[in-house]
Scaffold this active site. Structure first.
Site, PDB file in Angstrom:
ATOM      1  CD  GLU A 170      -2.984   0.755   2.402  1.00 54.09           C
ATOM      2  OE1 GLU A 170      -2.691  -0.081   3.292  1.00 54.09           O
ATOM      3  OE2 GLU A 170      -3.980   1.487   2.479  1.00 54.09           O
TER       4      GLU A 170
HETATM    5  N1  LIG Z   1     -14.607  12.592   1.498  1.00 51.44           N
HETATM    6  C1  LIG Z   1     -13.987  11.824   2.376  1.00 51.44           C
HETATM    7  C2  LIG Z   1     -13.715  10.478   2.071  1.00 51.44           C
HETATM    8  C3  LIG Z   1     -13.061   9.709   3.021  1.00 51.44           C
HETATM    9  N2  LIG Z   1     -12.714  10.225   4.217  1.00 51.44           N
HETATM   10  C4  LIG Z   1     -12.007   9.423   5.221  1.00 51.44           C
HETATM   11  O1  LIG Z   1     -10.813   8.914   4.635  1.00 51.44           O
HETATM   12  C5  LIG Z   1     -10.518   7.655   5.214  1.00 51.44           C
HETATM   13  C6  LIG Z   1     -10.357   6.669   4.081  1.00 51.44           C
HETATM   14  O2  LIG Z   1      -9.940   5.481   4.616  1.00 51.44           O
HETATM   15  P1  LIG Z   1     -10.049   4.104   3.825  1.00 51.44           P
HETATM   16  O3  LIG Z   1     -11.466   3.686   3.719  1.00 51.44           O
HETATM   17  O4  LIG Z   1      -9.288   4.230   2.560  1.00 51.44           O
HETATM   18  O5  LIG Z   1      -9.348   3.140   4.857  1.00 51.44           O
HETATM   19  P2  LIG Z   1      -7.974   2.310   4.837  1.00 51.44           P
HETATM   20  O6  LIG Z   1      -8.374   0.913   4.488  1.00 51.44           O
HETATM   21  O7  LIG Z   1      -7.087   2.942   3.802  1.00 51.44           O
HETATM   22  O8  LIG Z   1      -7.412   2.424   6.212  1.00 51.44           O
HETATM   23  C7  LIG Z   1     -11.665   7.307   6.155  1.00 51.44           C
HETATM   24  O9  LIG Z   1     -11.309   7.664   7.461  1.00 51.44           O
HETATM   25  C8  LIG Z   1     -12.777   8.205   5.659  1.00 51.44           C
HETATM   26  O10 LIG Z   1     -13.690   8.547   6.687  1.00 51.44           O
HETATM   27  C9  LIG Z   1     -12.980  11.549   4.514  1.00 51.44           C
HETATM   28  O11 LIG Z   1     -12.631  12.024   5.604  1.00 51.44           O
HETATM   29  N3  LIG Z   1     -13.633  12.330   3.589  1.00 51.44           N
HETATM   30 CA   LIG Z   2      -7.141   3.901   1.802  1.00 51.80          CA
END
Ligand SMILES: Nc1ccn([C@@H]2O[C@H](COP(=O)(O)OP(=O)(O)O)[C@@H](O)[C@H]2O)c(=O)n1
Ligand SMILES: [Ca+2]
Length: 495
Positions: A170
């Protein structure tokens, strides 16, 4: 009778012109052979699904069919956000994970020309949410992966696999993406470090100035003939959503219970004054990132006090900086060389800092503004942003304070190099994130050695060929005129 040309020194001119014409034809043929260019540009496509802990996004990439190995040629054509939560939330209903992808994949069928469907590779990579589910319940994680795989195999595209990618992948593919998009990979100039903040994990990847002391954090690439020696680390449980749980869990554990009949009142400096919600302890402790506690079924009052410096102190407690088996560490005993060069900070780093308009200030000003924001009453915040989901809105003070603490106390950025960090969402048309790098790698689109490049750009080639043809025509005309004149003069002489 012998025909005498009247002006004998014209002969070298003829020989010279003949040589120029021959050389011209040879050059044109040689360039045509080296410079191959189809008349009609055709595009190829690739699909990558980013199955994150909070949600799944589908990315469609496109590139000119004949330019697969040219840096910067792949661009994001379309993205689609899958409705609902991430696939790891389907542990009780694995079939639902596959079904959830349907609408976005239907959109992909519309966006990609039908005659390309069968040759379009589709990959699904799951990140930290699925890593955590696998730790908690391996069977459930396999069922979820089976379900999404089945759903993708049903499509007309070329299915290439659905798997959980490692934190190292990643980090490394995020680094490849930002450097590919910034066109840094074929130049000997500097590269851009990559900072990725997700919901469940966070990654830091850069070219260090010093030796990498731990093998686990080292990754080597040879791209376009250049060698890269990268430092990378992925902190599982340190994405912003899991970090909030860690931080609240620590607070709950240290909050004394007034008496047995009343729920705990958690006074939280990372939430706005006036914020007051009743939660179950289950919502905090339902993660393998923390040891299970006895009070999982109990309610507690979550009460905001809006104090930035106290919030920061409370977040520091989730970083263990008391031991380091190397010459230097970030936290939790993880080796990290000192940060150097410029960094692109994307995903939640961008979403949070952009929402709070904190992407362009000095570190000191960022802290001041954030302190003011955190102390703003919840009522005022909620009234200013009536359309934003209240759960997300309530967490920005925590998230931004976490980002500052992670970057400053964790990774050791200082006010001197704070502005080396650019908070970015996209580079050109394409999102910063691991998906593009993942696809470039799996389709072998970044060769280890520099690919053969055309002698000159297509526009230059066409112009060159036209001018050269014109020149040869003029020379031929001159030769013709010269011979006609010579023959006439000779005929006159005979007469
Ligand atoms: N428009 C957005 C989209 C995602 N996010 C946040 O960005 C993060 C994305 O994490 P992810 O789903 O890619 O999780 P990982 O699997 O990468 O840890 C999450 O904490 C979402 O809440 C946000 O704050 N605003
Ligand atoms: Ca992610």
């Amino acid at each position: 009778m012998e025909v005498k040309v009247k002006n004998p020194w014209h002969r070298p001119v003829v020989i010279f012109l003949a040589c120029v014409i021959t050389a011209g034809i040879i050059i044109m043929v040689a360039i045509s052979v080296v410079q191959y260019k189809p008349l009609h540009q055709k595009y190829k496509y690739g699909i990558v699904l980013d199955a994150g802990s909070s949600h799944t996004s589908v990315f469609i990439y496109e590139w000119p069919a004949e330019k697969e190995n040219n840096t910067g040629m792949v661009r994001q054509k379309h993205t689609c956000n899958v409705q609902g939560k991430g696939i790891s939330s389907y542990s009780d209903n694995p079939m639902g994970a596959g079904t959830s992808l349907k609408d976005c994949m239907e959109e992909a069928k519309q966006k990609i020309p039908a005659h390309r469907h069968h040759e379009t590779p589709v990959y699904l990579g799951a990140t930290a949410g699925m890593r955590l589910l696998k730790m908690e319940n391996e069977e459930a994680s396999e069922k979820v992966l089976d379900s999404v795989a089945r759903s993708l195999k049903d499509l007309p595209f070329s299915y290439q696999g659905a798997r959980i990618i490692s934190g190292q992948e990643e980090g490394a593919f995020g680094w490849i993406t930002v450097n590919y998009l910034s066109e840094n990979l074929r130049k000997p100039t500097g590269t851009l470090g990559a900072l990725d903040l997700g919901g469940a994990s966070t990654q830091i990847t850069f070219v260090p100035q010093q030796e990498i002391e731990s093998h686990d954090n080292s990754i080597d690439f040879r791209l376009y003939g250049n060698d890269y020696h990268l430092y990378t680390h992925s902190f599982l449980c340190y994405g912003k959503d899991q970090a909030l749980k860690l931080s609240m869990g620590k607070k709950i554990e240290s909050t004394p219970k007034a008496d047995e009949t009343h729920p705990i009142e958690l006074r939280d400096p990372c939430f706005h004054p006036g914020y007051n919600f009743t939660r179950t302890a289950q919502t905090v402790f339902n993660t393998p990132c923390m040891k299970k506690v006895k009070m999982a079924n109990e309610n507690f009052f979550h009460v905001g006090t809006g104090n930035w410096s106290q919030c920061r102190q409370s977040i520091r407690k989730i970083f263990n900086t008391s031991y380091c088996p190397y010459s230097r560490c970030s936290f939790n005993g993880v080796f990290q060389p000192s940060v150097s060069g410029n960094f692109g900070a994307f995903s939640a780093f961008f979403f949070v800092m952009d929402f709070l308009k904190l992407t362009n200030d000095s570190l000191d000003l960022t802290k001041q503004k954030l302190a003011t924001y955190c102390s703003t009453p919840w009522k005022e915040i909620a009234e200013t942003h009536p359309h934003i989901n209240k759960k997300y809105l309530s967490e920005y003070c925590f998230s931004a304070t976490y980002i500052l603490t992670l970057l400053e106390d964790g990774y050791k950025f200082t006010s001197n190099n704070w502005n080396d960090i650019s908070f970015i969402k996209k580079i050109g048309d394409s999102d910063a994130g691991w998906t593009l790098g993942y696809m470039l790698n799996l389709t072998n689109m970044i060769p280890a050695e520099a690919p053969d490049v055309p002698l000159m750009p297509y526009g230059g080639y066409v112009t060159f060929m036209l001018l050269f043809s014109l020149l040869i025509l003029v020379l031929l005309l001159l030769v013709y005129l010269y011979f006609r004149r010579s023959t006439r003069t000779a005929q006159k002489d005979i007469i």
